[in-house]
Design a protein around this motif. Structure first.
Motif, PDB file in Angstrom:
ATOM      1  N   SER A  96      -3.081   6.936  -3.286  1.00  0.00           N
ATOM      2  CA  SER A  96      -2.945   7.321  -4.684  1.00  0.00           C
ATOM      3  C   SER A  96      -1.725   6.637  -5.297  1.00  0.00           C
ATOM      4  CB  SER A  96      -2.841   8.838  -4.825  1.00  0.00           C
ATOM      5  OG  SER A  96      -1.614   9.307  -4.322  1.00  0.00           O
TER       6      SER A  96
ATOM      7  N   HIS B 175      -3.844  12.087   7.750  1.00  0.00           N
ATOM      8  CA  HIS B 175      -4.843  11.981   6.691  1.00  0.00           C
ATOM      9  C   HIS B 175      -4.247  12.270   5.312  1.00  0.00           C
ATOM     10  CE1 HIS B 175      -7.685  12.029  10.040  1.00  0.00           C
ATOM     11  NE2 HIS B 175      -8.508  11.436   9.203  1.00  0.00           N
TER      12      HIS B 175
ATOM     13  N   SER C 221      -2.086   9.290   4.307  1.00  0.00           N
ATOM     14  CA  SER C 221      -2.856   8.115   3.894  1.00  0.00           C
ATOM     15  C   SER C 221      -3.422   8.310   2.491  1.00  0.00           C
ATOM     16  CB  SER C 221      -3.993   7.830   4.882  1.00  0.00           C
ATOM     17  OG  SER C 221      -5.008   8.819   4.797  1.00  0.00           O
ATOM     18  N   GLN C 222      -3.830   9.532   2.158  1.00  0.00           N
ATOM     19  CA  GLN C 222      -4.322   9.792   0.808  1.00  0.00           C
ATOM     20  C   GLN C 222      -3.204   9.668  -0.218  1.00  0.00           C
ATOM     21  OE1 GLN C 222      -7.576  10.352  -0.191  1.00  0.00           O
ATOM     22  NE2 GLN C 222      -7.973   9.701   1.903  1.00  0.00           N
TER      23      GLN C 222
END
Length: 57
Positions: free
Chosen positions: A45, A37, A40-41
């Motif tokens: 970005s 997670h 993926s963030q």
């Protein structure tokens, strides 16, 4: 309904003892989920030019 007949007064089932090896594997798996997670963030970005992207010129 008396207290003896209520579902809250039902006997609690005994749990099996937890195995340390299973708890260790569970912890590693949860760290993997968190890492996926977070990664993926970070990638999102970087793609969208978010201010958290420290590699932008």
């Amino acid at each position: 309904m008396t207290e003896q007949e209520s579902p809250a007064a039902a006997p609690v089932k005994k749990r099996k003892p937890r195995l340390p090896a299973i708890e260790y594997i569970r912890g590693i798996a949860m760290m993997g989920v968190i890492a996926i997670h977070v990664g993926s963030q970070y990638l999102m970005s970087a793609i969208h030019g978010h201010p958290a992207n420290f590699h932008a010129p």
